[in-house]
Design a protein around this motif. Structure first.
Motif, mmCIF file in Angstrom:
data_model
loop_
_atom_site.group_PDB
_atom_site.id
_atom_site.type_symbol
_atom_site.label_atom_id
_atom_site.label_comp_id
_atom_site.label_asym_id
_atom_site.label_seq_id
_atom_site.Cartn_x
_atom_site.Cartn_y
_atom_site.Cartn_z
ATOM 1 N N SER A 1 0.837 -1.195 0.000
ATOM 2 C CA SER A 1 0.000 0.000 0.000
ATOM 3 C C SER A 1 0.877 1.252 0.000
ATOM 4 N N HIS B 1 6.164 1.105 -0.624
ATOM 5 C CA HIS B 1 5.561 1.300 -1.938
ATOM 6 C C HIS B 1 6.575 1.838 -2.939
ATOM 7 N N ASP C 1 -4.769 2.861 -5.262
ATOM 8 C CA ASP C 1 -3.364 3.205 -5.547
ATOM 9 C C ASP C 1 -3.328 3.824 -6.944
#
Ligand code: M6R
Length: 600
Positions: free
Chosen positions: A510, A518, A543
């Motif tokens: 995430s 990420h 995302d």
């Protein structure tokens, strides 16, 4: 034959049965190399005479190729005695020489056959079958479940076990023996476990368990808490598909009613004193294969929540390297079957060094569950497909429970903090269901990739064990070369494998939350894309940048980072299952494998 079909997941190189008939000197037998269906055809073409006492076996070859003659049962005493065996008789070579020296002629290359001839010699001396079994097993080294029948004791089956499972099914005017309760669940839910080195004699109306000396042992029966339908395909074309769809329930059931009013984890058996758990200075997780990846996920969660070092080790490596274990070590043995020999041996070794062992096991009453100091059952229900799926998500869930319990017990987390994590965990079954409900695109992708020769998987942090499992599933089901890597490791060597159009799955963390990896994983994606790779990205819903880095993208529901393996594993399981199906492979029974590896 129906019982054997349910047990076929344990081995499917060959199969056979022997039946007691009206003839008091000879048993009837049929056995064939290959899957059970070949034996079924043989029985259709050449039916055996009727009988009501029989033994049957499906084999996973260890000693001797999977041929008709090496298939079990093995006959002795000119067809009067038949035996079947799981495990390995380690001193078979010297026993065989001894028997050959007195003129015994062998008809197979197996280790098993020696036991048959030894039993034959004992019954020739006038012993009954149970006494013969006791006297023979005393001379055997290694691991075995042995069953024998004798044409002259037409109502009796005798069994013995050491380091290999054997369960008695208690029926009404009929009794059963099986390596697993699935063999007889259709007929009875009442079962009885046999202890180490015990011998059991069953007739239609009697079950007598004795120890090695012949003294009768009292064993309490238990009730199996699921029924025959749980071990059926339930409308799916393979057990694996059905078991993937069982995953929301496997997680929910494993979570159900786990903490008592004082915040104490409710174990399913045994006890490890809080004083011991409060003073441990390290945890060692022992497991093999997929179960070891549950252990790797646990390492990230338990170290974060409890601040205790967690080592994860393959059981088969552990006891051969002089590991540092003490009374302050907590061993967590993770096993779906509870019968993996490597894990049993490693666990026993740790206990001898003074460690306490908690088992996370799926199969009720299995050896690991019985021998551990305490057990936490995963409630995934019977897992029949050889490739583990629902057991894994249930194992991961159980390790979270253990981690939260230890965190509170040791003062690393307040009860309120533990409750908050439990609530987040409680939301996971519905999120898994959403992944299942939206999985069609991953299936379509899998079907289009049946011609690929190599597929890589990258992940970091808890995405790393997910990558390892994605690769293992693909290897075992689709027979495709697949590797899982910690994404950061790629540039230290494996990136040399990357060439134009090489498919690489990436488990992208995430973008939210402190310390998110990420951007680091995005950099890893850039590195492989720059070299022509085709990136298939699993990203969190919302995302916004992930799609730019992906040739294909699949979104997963948002979840706290430590819990995300419960979601990210699902598309990879579905991918492997679908791709293997598209190649025409047997998804439930992949080549060369057996579900529970009961030899070391
Ligand atoms: O029964 P266990 O969990 O102890 O089995 C361990 C491994 O043999 C098992 O997970 C194996 O890796 C599976 N075939 C994986 O799908």
């Amino acid at each position: 034959m129906a019982g054997l079909a349910r047990l076929e997941y344990r081995g499917y190189d060959s199969a056979g049965i022997a039946v007691v008939t009206a003839d008091r000197e000879h048993l009837a037998m049929a056995k064939k190399a290959g899957k059970l269906a070949i034996l079924a055809q043989e029985l259709k073409d050449r039916p055996l005479p009727p009988g009501t006492v029989a033994i049957g076996h499906t084999r996973w070859a260890t000693h001797g190729a999977p041929t008709d003659s090496n298939a079990h049962p093995h006959m002795a005493a000119g067809g009067r005695i038949a035996i079947i065996h799981n495990g390995i008789i380690e001193n078979y070579a010297s026993l065989r020489s001894e028997l050959e020296a007195v003129g015994v002629v062998f008809s197979s290359d197996t280790d098993t056959e020696v036991a048959g001839h030894m039993i034959a010699a004992e019954v020739d001396d006038g012993k009954d079958l149970a006494q013969a079994m006791r006297d023979v097993t005393r001379r055997l080294e290694g691991a075995f479940t042995l069953l024998a029948i004798d044409a002259r004791e037409p109502q009796t089956v005798v069994g013995a076990r050491r380091n290999s499972p054997l369960v008695v099914g208690l029926g009404d005017g009929e009794n059963f023996l099986g390596s697993d309760v699935v063999a007889f669940i259709e007929y009875t839910k009442k079962a009885l476990e046999l202890g180490q080195d015990e011998v059991v004699e069953i007739t239609p109306d009697r079950v007598v368990v004795t120890d090695a000396s012949g003294a009768v042992v009292a064993r309490a029966p238990y009730t199996i808490d699921w029924d025959a339908t749980a071990a059926e395909k339930g409308g799916f074309s393979t057990f694996m598909e059905k078991e993937i769809h069982d995953e929301p329930a496997a997680v929910a059931d494993t979570l159900r009613d786990r903490f008592n009013e004082f915040g104490k984890l409710k174990l399913d058996g045994g006890l490890i004193a809080d004083t011991i758990l409060g003073s441990i200075d390290k945890i060692i997780v022992l497991a093999c294969g997929t179960s070891s990846y549950a252990g790797l996920v646990a390492k990230y969660a338990i170290e974060h929540w409890c601040r205790i070092p967690v080592e994860v080790e393959y059981s088969h490596e552990f006891r051969y390297r002089d590991p540092v274990v003490s009374v302050k070590t907590l061993v967590v043995a993770i096993s779906q079957s509870g019968e993996t020999m490597d894990t049993i041996m490693a666990m026993r070794y740790a206990q001898q060094q003074g460690a306490s062992v908690i088992a996370i096991v799926n199969v009720q009453g299995s050896t690991i569950a019985r021998e551990a100091d305490a057990v936490l059952y995963t409630r995934a229900g019977p897992e029949i497909a050889v490739a583990s799926t629902k057991a894994l998500v249930a194992q991961i869930t159980a390790t979270y429970l253990l981690g939260m319990f230890l965190a509170e017990l040791r003062g690393n987390k307040f009860p309120g903090e533990v409750r908050a994590i439990l609530e987040q965990l409680g939301e996971m079954p519905a999120k898994i269901q959403r992944v299942l409900d939206t999985a069609e695109p991953i299936r379509a992708l899998a079907r289009s990739m049946a011609g690929e020769r190599t597929i890589l998987f990258l992940g970091r942090h808890v995405g790393y064990p997910v990558a390892l499992e994605g690769a293992l599933k693909l290897k075992e089901l689709a027979y495709i070369h697949a590797e899982g890597f910690a994404a950061g490791e790629l540039k230290h060597g494996p990136i040399a494998l990357v060439e134009k159009d090489l498919p690489i799955f990436v488990i992208l963390p995430s973008p939210n939350g402190p310390g998110s990896l990420h951007s680091k994983v995005l950099s890893n994606i850039q590195e492989v894309r720059a070299r022509g790779a085709r990136t298939i990205v699993l990203a969190e819903e919302g995302d916004e940048v992930a799609a730019k880095y992906a040739s294909e993208i699949f979104y997963l529901p948002e979840a706290p980072v430590l819990l995300t393996p419960l979601l990210a594993l699902i598309p990879l399981q579905i991918f492997a299952c679908e791709l293997a199906g598209a190649k025409g492979n047997d998804v439930d029974q992949p080549r060369n494998l057996a579900k529970s590896v009961t030899v070391e």
